[in-house]
Scaffold this active site. Structure first.
Site, mmCIF file in Angstrom:
data_model
loop_
_atom_site.group_PDB
_atom_site.id
_atom_site.type_symbol
_atom_site.label_atom_id
_atom_site.label_comp_id
_atom_site.label_asym_id
_atom_site.label_seq_id
_atom_site.Cartn_x
_atom_site.Cartn_y
_atom_site.Cartn_z
ATOM 1 N N LYS A 1 0.114 4.242 -0.309
ATOM 2 C CA LYS A 1 -0.572 5.409 0.287
ATOM 3 C C LYS A 1 -0.363 6.652 -0.600
ATOM 4 O O LYS A 1 -0.307 6.520 -1.809
ATOM 5 C CB LYS A 1 -0.074 5.644 1.719
ATOM 6 N N GLY B 1 2.886 -1.141 4.294
ATOM 7 C CA GLY B 1 2.876 0.282 3.950
ATOM 8 C C GLY B 1 4.289 0.769 3.679
ATOM 9 O O GLY B 1 4.838 0.568 2.595
ATOM 10 N N SER C 1 3.483 -2.220 10.374
ATOM 11 C CA SER C 1 4.938 -2.190 10.566
ATOM 12 C C SER C 1 5.626 -3.503 10.199
ATOM 13 O O SER C 1 6.598 -3.899 10.844
ATOM 14 C CB SER C 1 5.273 -1.772 12.003
ATOM 15 N N GLU D 1 -7.031 4.396 7.698
ATOM 16 C CA GLU D 1 -6.860 5.824 7.390
ATOM 17 C C GLU D 1 -8.091 6.372 6.673
ATOM 18 O O GLU D 1 -8.422 7.551 6.817
ATOM 19 C CB GLU D 1 -5.558 6.033 6.589
ATOM 20 N N ASN E 1 0.871 -1.176 0.000
ATOM 21 C CA ASN E 1 0.000 0.000 0.000
ATOM 22 C C ASN E 1 0.909 1.227 0.000
ATOM 23 O O ASN E 1 1.501 1.556 1.018
ATOM 24 C CB ASN E 1 -0.872 -0.034 1.270
ATOM 25 N N GLY F 1 2.441 2.161 10.728
ATOM 26 C CA GLY F 1 3.400 3.252 10.574
ATOM 27 C C GLY F 1 4.069 3.691 11.864
ATOM 28 O O GLY F 1 4.687 4.750 11.920
ATOM 29 N N HIS G 1 -9.484 0.814 4.710
ATOM 30 C CA HIS G 1 -8.227 1.019 5.442
ATOM 31 C C HIS G 1 -8.517 1.946 6.620
ATOM 32 O O HIS G 1 -9.347 2.847 6.526
ATOM 33 C CB HIS G 1 -7.181 1.631 4.507
ATOM 34 N N GLU H 1 -5.237 -5.182 10.471
ATOM 35 C CA GLU H 1 -4.239 -4.146 10.714
ATOM 36 C C GLU H 1 -4.584 -3.410 12.006
ATOM 37 O O GLU H 1 -5.439 -2.513 12.002
ATOM 38 C CB GLU H 1 -4.235 -3.143 9.561
HETATM 39 C C1 PEP Z 1 -0.713 0.043 5.968
HETATM 40 O O1 PEP Z 1 -0.903 1.227 5.845
HETATM 41 O O2 PEP Z 1 -1.514 -0.734 5.437
HETATM 42 C C2 PEP Z 1 0.429 -0.395 6.771
HETATM 43 C C3 PEP Z 1 0.399 -1.597 7.249
HETATM 44 O O3 PEP Z 1 1.443 0.501 6.967
HETATM 45 P P1 PEP Z 1 2.885 0.217 7.648
HETATM 46 O O4 PEP Z 1 3.403 -1.062 7.049
HETATM 47 O O5 PEP Z 1 3.719 1.395 7.266
HETATM 48 O O6 PEP Z 1 2.663 0.092 9.109
#
Ligand code: PEP
Length: 252
Positions: free
Chosen positions: A12, A235, A214, A100, A10, A174, A98, A168
């Site tokens: 973003k 991400g 992460s 976000e 992703n 993040g 998601h 998630e």
């Molecule tokens: C995501 O946004 O789907 C995500 C898992 O981000 P990150 O890997 O940066 O934590």
């Protein structure tokens, strides 16, 4: 039951055309060199880069996805993109719900469900995201929150062929904080049991459940080796081809 791993990136709101094209080309060449990859790979660039990345990935076998879509095919919806448009630009998949989007745009599971139905009509694979906030985890509400999101976000026509769930935990996205393997194992097994309640045993056994939050090369192997973890939604670490590739290959 063996489920084929899905490693999804992703991107973003990252990636101007030149960088996005380069990242797509790097991944395409790595994936093509792999004689018979043991995993599926999906990348989800921002809308503005979909066409360039589609070109870069052409014939590589890597899937392309959008990061959201509207539930209508077309019309007066300024700033939105429809599933038909995603299909038109060469997408195979779309991320929906998601955290976000849920947080920044007030998206509810009912809306995610409508979007998923529209995406399925276009033949898009939906990656439906669920996960609890830190406050909800601290209050012991993880399973009830995640269970409700799964039940309310999945439309009736969902199946293991058109849907993937991504667990998630919001506090792990993040932040560099990763859920413990025990927590991931518990929530993934719980999600599978919730899928069974709404879609039956066969779909529950076959549907892929990804972990996201992460994920990086150093923790991917442990997470991906868990029984109910069938891939990762990545991400930050999906923005560098070396890191994303190392995550995908961590099981070899
Ligand atoms: C995501 O946004 O789907 C995500 C898992 O981000 P990150 O890997 O940066 O934590």
């Amino acid at each position: 039951m063996t489920r084929r791993l899905l490693i999804a990136g992703n991107w973003k709101m990252n990636g101007l055309l030149q960088q996005a094209r380069k990242l797509g080309e790097e991944l395409a060449s790595l994936f093509k060199e792999e004689k018979s990859p043991s995993f599926d790979m999906l990348v989800c660039p921002p809308f503005t880069a979909l066409s360039a990345v589609q070109e870069a990935l052409k014939d590589s076998g890597i899937l392309l996805g959008g990061q959201d879509c509207h539930f209508k095919e077309s019309g007066a919806h300024t700033g939105d993109i429809s599933p038909v448009m995603l299909k038109d630009v060469g997408c195979d998949a779309v991320i929906l719900g998601h955290s976000e989007r849920r947080q920044d745009h007030g998206e509810t599971s009912a809306l995610v469900r409508e979007k998923a139905t529209a995406a399925h009509k276009e033949g898009l694979l939906t990656v439906i995201c669920v996960g609890e906030t830190e406050a909800q985890r601290d209050a012991g509400e993880t399973l009830s929150v995640v269970g409700e999101q799964v039940r309310d976000s999945l439309p009736e026509e969902s199946s293991a062929n058109n849907t993937v769930i991504a667990y998630e935990p919001v506090w792990a996205i993040g932040t560099g904080k990763v859920a413990s393997v025990q927590d991931v194992a518990e929530v993934h097994a719980f999600i599978r049991s919730e899928i069974e309640k709404v879609l039956g045993k066969e779909n529950a056994e076959k549907m892929r459940i990804l972990y996201g939050g992460s994920v990086k090369p150093s923790n991917a192997k442990e997470l991906l080796s868990l029984e109910d973890v069938d891939g990762a939604l990545v991400g930050g670490a999906s923005l560098k081809s070396d890191d994303f590739w190392a995550i995908a290959k961590s099981q070899d």
